[in-house]
Design a protein around this motif. Sequence first.
Motif, PDB file in Angstrom:
ATOM      1  N   HIS A  29      26.391 -19.431   8.329  1.00 44.51           N
ATOM      2  CA  HIS A  29      27.433 -18.569   8.916  1.00 44.51           C
ATOM      3  C   HIS A  29      28.636 -18.450   7.991  1.00 44.51           C
ATOM      4  N   VAL A  30      28.428 -18.726   6.704  1.00 46.16           N
ATOM      5  CA  VAL A  30      29.500 -18.692   5.709  1.00 46.16           C
ATOM      6  C   VAL A  30      29.097 -17.758   4.576  1.00 46.16           C
TER       7      VAL A  30
ATOM      8  N   ARG B 281      28.757 -13.219  -8.184  1.00 49.64           N
ATOM      9  CA  ARG B 281      27.884 -12.702  -7.129  1.00 49.64           C
ATOM     10  C   ARG B 281      28.298 -13.290  -5.791  1.00 49.64           C
ATOM     11  N   VAL B 282      27.953 -12.555  -4.737  1.00 46.60           N
ATOM     12  CA  VAL B 282      28.248 -12.975  -3.369  1.00 46.60           C
ATOM     13  C   VAL B 282      26.922 -13.028  -2.605  1.00 46.60           C
ATOM     14  N   PHE B 283      26.776 -14.052  -1.748  1.00 40.97           N
ATOM     15  CA  PHE B 283      25.524 -14.183  -1.014  1.00 40.97           C
ATOM     16  C   PHE B 283      25.743 -14.956   0.285  1.00 40.97           C
ATOM     17  N   ARG B 284      24.756 -14.883   1.141  1.00 46.50           N
ATOM     18  CA  ARG B 284      24.698 -15.719   2.333  1.00 46.50           C
ATOM     19  C   ARG B 284      23.342 -16.419   2.346  1.00 46.50           C
TER      20      ARG B 284
ATOM     21  N   GLY C  88      30.939 -21.616  -4.424  1.00 40.14           N
ATOM     22  CA  GLY C  88      32.108 -21.847  -3.590  1.00 40.14           C
ATOM     23  C   GLY C  88      32.125 -20.904  -2.401  1.00 40.14           C
ATOM     24  N   VAL C  89      33.102 -21.114  -1.520  1.00 42.12           N
ATOM     25  CA  VAL C  89      33.265 -20.255  -0.347  1.00 42.12           C
ATOM     26  C   VAL C  89      34.183 -19.106  -0.722  1.00 42.12           C
ATOM     27  N   VAL C  90      33.744 -17.900  -0.433  1.00 41.42           N
ATOM     28  CA  VAL C  90      34.489 -16.702  -0.817  1.00 41.42           C
ATOM     29  C   VAL C  90      35.682 -16.490   0.108  1.00 41.42           C
TER      30      VAL C  90
ATOM     31  N   ALA D 245      31.433 -18.908  10.789  1.00 39.42           N
ATOM     32  CA  ALA D 245      31.697 -20.305  11.143  1.00 39.42           C
ATOM     33  C   ALA D 245      33.182 -20.533  11.395  1.00 39.42           C
ATOM     34  N   PHE D 246      34.026 -19.804  10.664  1.00 39.08           N
ATOM     35  CA  PHE D 246      35.479 -19.851  10.823  1.00 39.08           C
ATOM     36  C   PHE D 246      36.003 -18.504  10.358  1.00 39.08           C
ATOM     37  N   PRO D 247      37.236 -18.134  10.683  1.00 39.46           N
ATOM     38  CA  PRO D 247      37.754 -16.838  10.247  1.00 39.46           C
ATOM     39  C   PRO D 247      37.705 -16.717   8.721  1.00 39.46           C
ATOM     40  N   GLN D 248      36.839 -15.867   8.231  1.00 40.63           N
ATOM     41  CA  GLN D 248      36.674 -15.705   6.788  1.00 40.63           C
ATOM     42  C   GLN D 248      36.910 -14.247   6.412  1.00 40.63           C
ATOM     43  N   LEU D 249      35.949 -13.369   6.656  1.00 39.95           N
ATOM     44  CA  LEU D 249      36.160 -11.946   6.373  1.00 39.95           C
ATOM     45  C   LEU D 249      37.170 -11.343   7.339  1.00 39.95           C
TER      46      LEU D 249
END
Length: 806
Positions: A626-627, A639-642, A665-667, A688-692
């Motif tokens: 969920h991150v 790059r960005v991924f899940r 790392g966490v984006v 998982a927590f407020p990210q985007l």
Amino acid sequence: MAMKRAMNAAGEVVRRLEVVMSHPWLDQAWLASTIHELVQECPPHDERVLAAWCQFVDAAQVWERVQGAPPERLLAAALKARAAPVSEERAERLRTTLEALMFELLLAQPELVSTVPEAERPVWQQRLDDAGASLPAFTGWTSPWDVKRPKRAALEVEVPDLPEVMHAQAVKVADAPDRDADFLFEWRSRAFRAAYLLLDVGDTSALKVWSGLDPASVYFDEETLSLLAVRFGVAGLQKTLEVVKANPSLLSALAPFESVRVAPVMAAALDSPRAALQQVARTWLTRFGAVATAGLVPAALLGTKAAVEPSSALRFIKRSAFESWTKGLSHFSDEVKSRVDEALSSGAVLPARRPSLPEWLVPSSLPRPVAVAGGSALQAEALEAFVQLLKVTPLDGAPWVDDARAKFRASSLAAMSRALLEAWLRVGAPPKERWMLQSCAHFGDDAVAQFLASQAAMLAPKGLSSRAQEMAEVLGAMRSRASLSALHQLIRKVRSKAFRARAELIFTSTAEKMGFTEDELAERLVPDFGLRPDGRLPTDEPVFIEWSAGKVRFVDDDGTVVKSLPETGDDERDEELAGLKKRAASVLKEVVERLERRMSGQRRMKLDHFTETYAMHGLTSLVARHVLWGQWSGATLKRVFRLEGAAPVDEKGQPVAMTPELEVGVVHPLQLSAEVRDAWAKVMTDEAFPQLQRKTQRFADVQALSKVLQRWVDTSVASGRLIGLEKRDWVRGEQVGGGCYVDVARRTPSLSVRMEFEPGIYLGDPTQEPQQRITAVHVDQRGPPSEVEWSDLAEDLEVALGGKGR
């Protein structure tokens, strides 16, 4: 006649005891005091006296009182005292104390088991067998004092004559008069004024006064001594060293000096009980590792107790700054290098003579080390020599500790260390016998670690922070999953500022010794409870664990919620599953908080660590899916991924090829363009927590950030909200009058923020002042600007104090 009078007196005391104890409504403190006075002249082997002691008097006083009593009569009294009529609330204390006393008596004289009631005898005999007391003597271990050690010719090594450098700009005194030295010497007796006066006069007179100064005659604070040390530089270094040796708390004044003369002082501070001094020493030894190595090698080869601190510091340099270590050794011959390697590998220095043990400690009353092969245990003189060896064993271990682990069962060594710890606590934990606590670092098991953690958690808030810190140090030295997990929990839960600072330093230091960062070690300590990478429980029936929106549930193949977990028939596995059901939610909450801190602090990890601790971990992978993750090359996001299962995918669900050389790392949303952020927001709907969805701000400079934070000045907030900031990496300030604090602060690599408020929060009773008015917010830039840190700091305060935001 004397014996008859004593018996009559004892009888009278017992009758008075029965009267006193027949009134349970009496004040317990007064009752305990009365009983203590009544039994002072009574035989401790009277069962009624012993029963009274065990119910009302501290256990340490019981042990002190029974010293010297005939063991067989004392055991008989203990057996009878168990039948004493007591209230329900005092029954457990009576039973526990009597059972511990009986066990020690039987350990010391196993033959007394024949006097125990026949029905109980098999149980006590089994306990004695497990403790090794009734086993034959083990002959396969020899005390190091009985082994002839080869004598090597003394090797005198001189400290290399290396240049001394002060890495700071000297303090210049503009137009200061060069006053007469005799006038200046008159000021030396005026403790508070002399130090400051030296900053106000010319160089010639000031240096002359400084060189002749008696460190004990003048008061220095840290700031003043640092200014003086920098002003006089290398020319006045000898006096600076003398002042610091007289008052070690001023150690930071030596931080700018790269000198072999400073090395021994820093080596001594490395093992200081004060976390701040340890940190200064660690920083200096790492920064000036080459010079420190050159200055410490001669002392480390002394072969005496004086070599312990230099050897410990050299091990630290070798571990944390290997290139500097190699450079420092280059000043010595090959023979010296060989001796150094030998000295560091051999560990602790064995004293020439055996140490004496405290009178109240009887080795024969301890559980014995039982041979691995079984059937024998250390007894008599060998047992005493083993305990004496533990007394001279440093916290970081010794070769004879490794030898003991190889020869004796781990469970028996753990039992001995637990018994030593409890004996030490019973007599008030005397600092001189701290080695009894430290024995747990060498032999303690998971149960000992949990016991130590519970003791530290109990002692730290009660004003016994130093003792709790010693226990935390032992937990770090144990280096087991259980001990380090317990230490990490103490850091999170114990509110004592001094204890937390020390525990955090111990955890960080332990992580460095193991080759990890603090985050990496904490992540490796998260238990997986036997879960498979896909979240399936280790049961025959297909049961899976799921996590969403902070809630844990267990489901079967069809997604139906399972209310009770199936039993496996394996007691250990069933206990593990029970722990999973009880702790999963709290463990995952910690994982969420850690990942959010990783994002805000831009703390990244290697790909193999990410794969092991998140992608393939049966429990943490529930959160990791969920991150939104990224791979970086330096400061560039590549790059960005899940995670879909354990596989990395892009926003379209297509596989992403990972590059092993890049960090994971966490984006943070500020690192994404608006288009990329919107595309991922459609996919990451359950974060998982407020990210985007996080609120963000961009600041041109630190002044712009400070201006935003000033909005809190003159606002009133609940004290509980300010206390809650401690969970967000804020640290409360020093105590002022009345035991309250009036500020909180947070430091990041780029910022230092301090918030002041009034009337203050009282540590003893935070509810005494339920509201606080924020009076000032100070913002200072410490490092390069970080838009992520600055944005999250502003938003963090908005959420914590205003209850708004995310």
